[in-house]
Design an enzyme around this catalytic site. Structure first.
Site, PDB file in Angstrom:
ATOM      1  N   ASN A   1      10.635  24.188  20.056  1.00  0.00           N
ATOM      2  CA  ASN A   1       9.248  24.264  19.556  1.00  0.00           C
ATOM      3  C   ASN A   1       8.370  23.275  20.339  1.00  0.00           C
ATOM      4  O   ASN A   1       8.040  22.188  19.873  1.00  0.00           O
ATOM      5  CB  ASN A   1       9.224  23.962  18.052  1.00  0.00           C
ATOM      6  CG  ASN A   1       7.874  24.288  17.417  1.00  0.00           C
ATOM      7  OD1 ASN A   1       6.877  24.466  18.124  1.00  0.00           O
ATOM      8  ND2 ASN A   1       7.851  24.372  16.096  1.00  0.00           N
TER       9      ASN A   1
ATOM     10  N   GLU B   1      12.288  16.623  11.345  1.00  0.00           N
ATOM     11  CA  GLU B   1      13.109  17.328  12.325  1.00  0.00           C
ATOM     12  C   GLU B   1      12.268  18.408  12.982  1.00  0.00           C
ATOM     13  O   GLU B   1      11.499  19.080  12.295  1.00  0.00           O
ATOM     14  CB  GLU B   1      14.309  18.011  11.647  1.00  0.00           C
ATOM     15  CG  GLU B   1      15.452  17.086  11.359  1.00  0.00           C
ATOM     16  CD  GLU B   1      15.743  17.000   9.876  1.00  0.00           C
ATOM     17  OE1 GLU B   1      15.188  17.818   9.120  1.00  0.00           O
ATOM     18  OE2 GLU B   1      16.496  16.101   9.477  1.00  0.00           O
TER      19      GLU B   1
ATOM     20  N   ALA C   1       1.448  23.056   9.510  1.00  0.00           N
ATOM     21  CA  ALA C   1       1.144  24.433   9.915  1.00  0.00           C
ATOM     22  C   ALA C   1      -0.356  24.629  10.071  1.00  0.00           C
ATOM     23  O   ALA C   1      -1.149  24.120   9.282  1.00  0.00           O
ATOM     24  CB  ALA C   1       1.685  25.405   8.873  1.00  0.00           C
ATOM     25  N   VAL C   2      -0.706  25.390  11.109  1.00  0.00           N
ATOM     26  CA  VAL C   2      -2.113  25.708  11.375  1.00  0.00           C
ATOM     27  C   VAL C   2      -2.242  27.229  11.459  1.00  0.00           C
ATOM     28  O   VAL C   2      -1.371  27.900  12.053  1.00  0.00           O
ATOM     29  CB  VAL C   2      -2.567  25.047  12.701  1.00  0.00           C
ATOM     30  CG1 VAL C   2      -3.990  25.450  13.059  1.00  0.00           C
ATOM     31  CG2 VAL C   2      -2.459  23.525  12.594  1.00  0.00           C
TER      32      VAL C   2
ATOM     33  N   TYR D   1       3.823  16.021  17.882  1.00  0.00           N
ATOM     34  CA  TYR D   1       4.428  14.819  17.288  1.00  0.00           C
ATOM     35  C   TYR D   1       4.432  13.652  18.272  1.00  0.00           C
ATOM     36  O   TYR D   1       4.143  12.518  17.917  1.00  0.00           O
ATOM     37  CB  TYR D   1       5.848  15.122  16.787  1.00  0.00           C
ATOM     38  CG  TYR D   1       5.889  16.177  15.710  1.00  0.00           C
ATOM     39  CD1 TYR D   1       4.971  16.151  14.664  1.00  0.00           C
ATOM     40  CD2 TYR D   1       6.814  17.211  15.726  1.00  0.00           C
ATOM     41  CE1 TYR D   1       4.982  17.127  13.678  1.00  0.00           C
ATOM     42  CE2 TYR D   1       6.829  18.185  14.741  1.00  0.00           C
ATOM     43  CZ  TYR D   1       5.910  18.140  13.717  1.00  0.00           C
ATOM     44  OH  TYR D   1       5.912  19.096  12.751  1.00  0.00           O
TER      45      TYR D   1
HETATM   46  C1  LIG Z   1       2.550  23.068  15.993  1.00  0.00           C
HETATM   47  C2  LIG Z   1       1.150  23.379  15.408  1.00  0.00           C
HETATM   48  C3  LIG Z   1       1.073  22.790  14.015  1.00  0.00           C
HETATM   49  C4  LIG Z   1       0.092  22.743  16.325  1.00  0.00           C
HETATM   50  O1  LIG Z   1      -1.176  22.934  15.730  1.00  0.00           O
HETATM   51  P1  LIG Z   1      -2.535  22.932  16.580  1.00  0.00           P
HETATM   52  O2  LIG Z   1      -3.680  22.787  15.657  1.00  0.00           O
HETATM   53  O3  LIG Z   1      -2.548  24.096  17.502  1.00  0.00           O
HETATM   54  O4  LIG Z   1      -2.352  21.611  17.467  1.00  0.00           O
HETATM   55  P2  LIG Z   1      -3.544  20.680  18.020  1.00  0.00           P
HETATM   56  O5  LIG Z   1      -4.647  21.536  18.517  1.00  0.00           O
HETATM   57  O6  LIG Z   1      -3.844  19.625  17.038  1.00  0.00           O
HETATM   58  O7  LIG Z   1      -2.799  20.070  19.294  1.00  0.00           O
HETATM   59  C5  LIG Z   1      -2.383  18.705  19.356  1.00  0.00           C
HETATM   60  C6  LIG Z   1      -1.454  18.578  20.560  1.00  0.00           C
HETATM   61  O8  LIG Z   1      -0.240  19.292  20.329  1.00  0.00           O
HETATM   62  C7  LIG Z   1       0.206  19.873  21.566  1.00  0.00           C
HETATM   63  N1  LIG Z   1       0.198  21.339  21.455  1.00  0.00           N
HETATM   64  C8  LIG Z   1      -0.308  22.081  20.443  1.00  0.00           C
HETATM   65  N2  LIG Z   1      -0.084  23.392  20.675  1.00  0.00           N
HETATM   66  C9  LIG Z   1       0.567  23.465  21.852  1.00  0.00           C
HETATM   67  C10 LIG Z   1       1.099  24.535  22.609  1.00  0.00           C
HETATM   68  N3  LIG Z   1       0.983  25.820  22.214  1.00  0.00           N
HETATM   69  N4  LIG Z   1       1.760  24.248  23.773  1.00  0.00           N
HETATM   70  C11 LIG Z   1       1.899  22.969  24.202  1.00  0.00           C
HETATM   71  N5  LIG Z   1       1.398  21.902  23.522  1.00  0.00           N
HETATM   72  C12 LIG Z   1       0.757  22.157  22.354  1.00  0.00           C
HETATM   73  C13 LIG Z   1      -0.736  19.401  22.642  1.00  0.00           C
HETATM   74  O9  LIG Z   1      -0.252  18.184  23.167  1.00  0.00           O
HETATM   75  C14 LIG Z   1      -2.005  19.177  21.839  1.00  0.00           C
HETATM   76  O10 LIG Z   1      -2.901  18.286  22.434  1.00  0.00           O
HETATM   77  P3  LIG Z   1      -3.982  18.863  23.497  1.00  0.00           P
HETATM   78  O11 LIG Z   1      -4.624  20.066  22.871  1.00  0.00           O
HETATM   79  O12 LIG Z   1      -4.917  17.702  23.674  1.00  0.00           O
HETATM   80  O13 LIG Z   1      -3.194  19.219  24.717  1.00  0.00           O
HETATM   81  C15 LIG Z   1       0.888  24.911  15.375  1.00  0.00           C
HETATM   82  O14 LIG Z   1       1.187  25.465  16.646  1.00  0.00           O
HETATM   83  C16 LIG Z   1       1.686  25.647  14.321  1.00  0.00           C
HETATM   84  O15 LIG Z   1       1.252  25.786  13.189  1.00  0.00           O
HETATM   85  N6  LIG Z   1       2.873  26.160  14.715  1.00  0.00           N
HETATM   86  C17 LIG Z   1       3.722  26.928  13.786  1.00  0.00           C
HETATM   87  C18 LIG Z   1       4.342  26.050  12.732  1.00  0.00           C
HETATM   88  C19 LIG Z   1       5.180  24.939  13.331  1.00  0.00           C
HETATM   89  O16 LIG Z   1       5.923  25.146  14.297  1.00  0.00           O
HETATM   90  N7  LIG Z   1       5.087  23.750  12.709  1.00  0.00           N
HETATM   91  C20 LIG Z   1       5.833  22.599  13.121  1.00  0.00           C
HETATM   92  C21 LIG Z   1       7.186  22.585  12.554  1.00  0.00           C
HETATM   93  S1  LIG Z   1       7.139  22.458  10.765  1.00  0.00           S
END
Ligand SMILES: CC(C)(COP(=O)(O)OP(=O)(O)OC[C@H]1O[C@@H](n2cnc3c(N)ncnc32)[C@H](O)[C@@H]1OP(=O)(O)O)[C@@H](O)C(=O)NCCC(=O)NCCS
Length: 161
Positions: free
Chosen positions: A114, A109, A76-77, A121
């Site tokens: 999402n 999973e 989570a971020v 991943y």
């Molecule tokens: C999923 C999550 C952890 C991604 O965190 P983040 O810090 O924004 O991701 P990053 O900046 O490290 O991105 C890494 C890659 O993920 C993908 N990505 C991240 N957010 C994305 C979005 N909104 N749409 C499409 N691709 C996405 C991209 O491929 C990205 O690489 P790029 O920026 O070079 O294109 C964040 O959106 C989150 O906390 N979501 C809610 C919780 C969740 O769903 N957790 C996962 C299930 S437990």
């Protein structure tokens, strides 16, 4: 606005309980209770890594080590700090910690819908290994993700072959 310090990747301990619960509320809509977070943060077989900026927790990635597998339970971020690579850094930090504790594979999973998490991943080397139909409360399928955690020796040999 003054420059923010760089985010630091650290192993989170019990001292980060409140911050984990707050981030969980903001980023995961309250996945776990205080007690569950307490358990995650106080079990050596449940690594929890975080990205910390100053005193603030920006990202967390955690899992359970089961024999030689890492079962990732949450990534989570903070919604105000997404798309800056923090999710990827936190996840890679967790994979590295698991590797250093002897894990050979990682699995998790993810909901079919999402897209953000699926792309994250995939970018870290996971591939879909199966599907659990209607796994989530909203009826969404779960995609089982799987990856092999290469040890350093294998990476070195691959780089030279
Ligand atoms: C999923 C999550 C952890 C991604 O965190 P983040 O810090 O924004 O991701 P990053 O900046 O490290 O991105 C890494 C890659 O993920 C993908 N990505 C991240 N957010 C994305 C979005 N909104 N749409 C499409 N691709 C996405 C991209 O491929 C990205 O690489 P790029 O920026 O070079 O294109 C964040 O959106 C989150 O906390 N979501 C809610 C919780 C969740 O769903 N957790 C996962 C299930 S437990």
């Amino acid at each position: 606005m003054p420059d923010q310090p760089e985010e630091r990747l650290i192993q989170l301990t019990g001292a980060w309980l409140e911050a984990c619960v707050a981030l969980d509320q903001r980023a995961l809509a309250g996945l776990w209770t205080n007690e569950q977070w307490h358990n995650e943060l106080n079990d050596p077989r449940r690594p929890v890594v975080g990205l910390v900026q100053g005193e603030d927790l920006r990202a967390v990635a955690c899992g359970w080590l089961v024999v030689d597998e890492l079962h990732i339970t949450a990534v989570a971020v903070d919604p105000d700090h997404r798309r800056k690579g923090l999710g990827k850094r936190a996840l890679e930090g967790l994979l590295e910690e698991a590797r250093s504790q002897g894990a050979a594979h990682a699995t998790l999973e993810v909901a079919q819908g999402n897209q953000a998490a699926r792309r994250l991943y995939e970018g870290c080397g996971f591939a879909t290994a199966g599907i659990r139909r209607a796994y989530y409360r909203n009826g969404d399928d779960a995609l089982i993700q799987w990856m092999r955690l290469h040890n350093r020796e294998e990476v070195r040999i691959a780089a030279h072959s």
